[in-house]
Design an enzyme around this catalytic site. Structure first.
Site, PDB file in Angstrom:
ATOM      1  CE1 TYR A 136      -3.246  -0.333   3.945  1.00 22.32           C
ATOM      2  CE2 TYR A 136      -2.418  -0.223   6.194  1.00 22.32           C
ATOM      3  CZ  TYR A 136      -2.188  -0.417   4.849  1.00 22.32           C
ATOM      4  OH  TYR A 136      -0.927  -0.700   4.384  1.00 22.32           O
ATOM      5  CB  SER A 181       0.567  -2.917   7.181  1.00 23.70           C
ATOM      6  OG  SER A 181       0.831  -1.632   7.715  1.00 23.70           O
TER       7      SER A 181
HETATM    8  P1  NAD Z   1       0.857   1.200  -4.538  1.00 31.72           P
HETATM    9  O1  NAD Z   1      -0.359   2.050  -4.652  1.00 31.72           O
HETATM   10  O2  NAD Z   1       2.116   1.641  -5.154  1.00 31.72           O
HETATM   11  O3  NAD Z   1       0.566  -0.252  -5.065  1.00 31.72           O
HETATM   12  C1  NAD Z   1      -0.665  -0.868  -4.881  1.00 31.72           C
HETATM   13  C2  NAD Z   1      -0.823  -1.848  -6.001  1.00 31.72           C
HETATM   14  O4  NAD Z   1      -2.088  -2.470  -5.885  1.00 31.72           O
HETATM   15  C3  NAD Z   1      -0.764  -1.170  -7.367  1.00 31.72           C
HETATM   16  O5  NAD Z   1      -0.069  -1.994  -8.273  1.00 31.72           O
HETATM   17  C4  NAD Z   1      -2.223  -1.079  -7.733  1.00 31.72           C
HETATM   18  O6  NAD Z   1      -2.423  -1.033  -9.131  1.00 31.72           O
HETATM   19  C5  NAD Z   1      -2.745  -2.360  -7.128  1.00 31.72           C
HETATM   20  N1  NAD Z   1      -4.171  -2.382  -6.949  1.00 31.72           N
HETATM   21  C6  NAD Z   1      -4.980  -1.475  -6.345  1.00 31.72           C
HETATM   22  N2  NAD Z   1      -6.258  -1.847  -6.454  1.00 31.72           N
HETATM   23  C7  NAD Z   1      -6.259  -3.024  -7.126  1.00 31.72           C
HETATM   24  C8  NAD Z   1      -7.282  -3.895  -7.556  1.00 31.72           C
HETATM   25  N3  NAD Z   1      -8.570  -3.639  -7.325  1.00 31.72           N
HETATM   26  N4  NAD Z   1      -6.918  -5.003  -8.229  1.00 31.72           N
HETATM   27  C9  NAD Z   1      -5.623  -5.273  -8.498  1.00 31.72           C
HETATM   28  N5  NAD Z   1      -4.625  -4.479  -8.124  1.00 31.72           N
HETATM   29  C10 NAD Z   1      -4.940  -3.370  -7.436  1.00 31.72           C
HETATM   30  O7  NAD Z   1       1.047   0.929  -2.970  1.00 31.72           O
HETATM   31  P2  NAD Z   1       2.182   0.177  -2.125  1.00 31.72           P
HETATM   32  O8  NAD Z   1       2.580   1.111  -1.063  1.00 31.72           O
HETATM   33  O9  NAD Z   1       3.181  -0.425  -3.002  1.00 31.72           O
HETATM   34  O10 NAD Z   1       1.297  -0.940  -1.411  1.00 31.72           O
HETATM   35  C11 NAD Z   1       1.428  -2.307  -1.698  1.00 31.72           C
HETATM   36  C12 NAD Z   1       0.995  -3.109  -0.481  1.00 31.72           C
HETATM   37  O11 NAD Z   1       1.897  -2.843   0.589  1.00 31.72           O
HETATM   38  C13 NAD Z   1      -0.400  -2.778   0.017  1.00 31.72           C
HETATM   39  O12 NAD Z   1      -1.062  -3.952   0.430  1.00 31.72           O
HETATM   40  C14 NAD Z   1      -0.119  -1.883   1.208  1.00 31.72           C
HETATM   41  O13 NAD Z   1      -1.148  -1.907   2.142  1.00 31.72           O
HETATM   42  C15 NAD Z   1       1.149  -2.509   1.741  1.00 31.72           C
HETATM   43  N6  NAD Z   1       1.937  -1.636   2.605  1.00 31.72           N
HETATM   44  C16 NAD Z   1       2.447  -0.469   2.133  1.00 31.72           C
HETATM   45  C17 NAD Z   1       3.207   0.313   2.991  1.00 31.72           C
HETATM   46  C18 NAD Z   1       3.823   1.575   2.531  1.00 31.72           C
HETATM   47  O14 NAD Z   1       4.324   2.336   3.370  1.00 31.72           O
HETATM   48  N7  NAD Z   1       3.859   1.865   1.238  1.00 31.72           N
HETATM   49  C19 NAD Z   1       3.401  -0.054   4.315  1.00 31.72           C
HETATM   50  C20 NAD Z   1       2.844  -1.246   4.765  1.00 31.72           C
HETATM   51  C21 NAD Z   1       2.125  -2.033   3.898  1.00 31.72           C
END
Ligand code: NAD
Length: 260
Positions: free
Chosen positions: A155, A142
């Site tokens: 985080y 991130s």
């Molecule tokens: P999201 O909530 O859509 O997806 C998260 C995924 O992780 C989902 O598929 C969920 O089911 C899964 N998950 C959660 N807990 C779990 C567990 N215990 N075991 C297995 N799977 C699990 O969120 P996202 O925004 O798509 O985030 C995905 C990644 O991207 C994360 O690591 C997040 O930190 C990172 N990220 C997101 C953003 C953003 O702006 N959305 C920015 C930077 C980084």
């Protein structure tokens, strides 16, 4: 690179039944890779999602349930998949609170899911990659793996840890056809971000539109969310021959956030 240059490669994407993980799985499948989708649920719709994605791209796509908060399940996921050529550590959760109020169970869960899971899956996947002399470890960190914000202690600690883990993985695997890198997205509009909006509205006492513009995209100079397709495209690039010497580093997809 040909459009389906990943044909014959198997990718595991953790936390991929929604959001960025699903976008990355989609992009890898479009480039010809067989994909393993994952989350902690085991619903018919999870398996249907994989079947539909596989059929659309003419690749083998499976859904394997594993809870990324549990080290043994992380390792079992890699084993059940039969190993992988491309490992995308993406599962992640978020919680927003001041350090002195931060619930200990949330701290533990965030460190386990966002950081320790990547250690366990990487440990399980590397021997197979070493045997083949080819591999890609792509950790979804991130902008918060490179910079900090208040109220997100666990985080930010976890994401900085993921960047460090990517570097160590790269050094240990260097020269063996395996690269390890961290993609550092800025804000991407996914369910995880959507879920932060009510908390942020409360913390900042603002309405939804104001919190999006002035708080969430405040540090994203483009004032545009990144898309899951863009993160997927970056992951596909990291799998290409052009990226074979890109290792142990971070690639920001953040609309200029980390240039500030
Ligand atoms: P999201 O909530 O859509 O997806 C998260 C995924 O992780 C989902 O598929 C969920 O089911 C899964 N998950 C959660 N807990 C779990 C567990 N215990 N075991 C297995 N799977 C699990 O969120 P996202 O925004 O798509 O985030 C995905 C990644 O991207 C994360 O690591 C997040 O930190 C990172 N990220 C997101 C953003 C953003 O702006 N959305 C920015 C930077 C980084």
């Amino acid at each position: 690179m040909s459009e389906t240059f990943l044909r014959g490669r198997r990718a595991i994407v953790t936390g991929s039944n929604s959001g960025i993980g699903l976008g990355v799985a989609e992009a890898l499948a479009a480039a010809g890779a067989d994909v393993v989708l994952n989350s902690f649920t085991d619903r018919p719709e999870d398996h249907a999602l994989a079947a539909e994605l596989g059929a659309r791209h003419g690749v083998t796509a499976r859904y394997i349930k594993a809870d990324m908060s549990k080290g043994a399940e992380c390792r079992a996921l890699v084993e059940a998949a039969g190993g992988c050529d491309i490992l995308v550590n993406n599962a992640g959760i978020q919680h927003v609170a001041r350090i002195e109020d931060f619930p200990v169970d949330k701290w533990d869960a965030i460190i386990a899911i966002n950081l320790s899971s990547a250690f366990h899956t990487t440990a399980a996947a590397l021997p197979g990659m070493y045997a083949k002399g080819w591999g890609r470890v792509i950790n979804i960190a991130s902008a918060h793996g490179l910079t900090a914000s208040p109220f997100k202690a666990a985080y930010i600690a976890a994401k900085h840890g993921v960047v460090g883990l990517s570097k160590t993985t790269a050094l240990e695997a260097a020269g063996r056809g395996i690269t390890a890198n961290a993609i550092c997205p800025g804000y991407v509009l996914t369910p995880l971000v959507e879920a932060q909006i009510p908390d942020q509205m409360k913390t900042h006492n603002m309405d939804r539109e104001t919190v999006i513009r002035e708080v969430m995209l405040e540090r994203q100079p483009s004032k545009q969310f990144a898309t899951t397709d863009q993160i997927g495209g970056t992951a596909v690039f990291l799998c290409s021959e052009a990226a074979a010497q890109i290792t142990g580093t971070t690639i920001s997809v953040d609309g200029g956030w980390t240039a500030l």
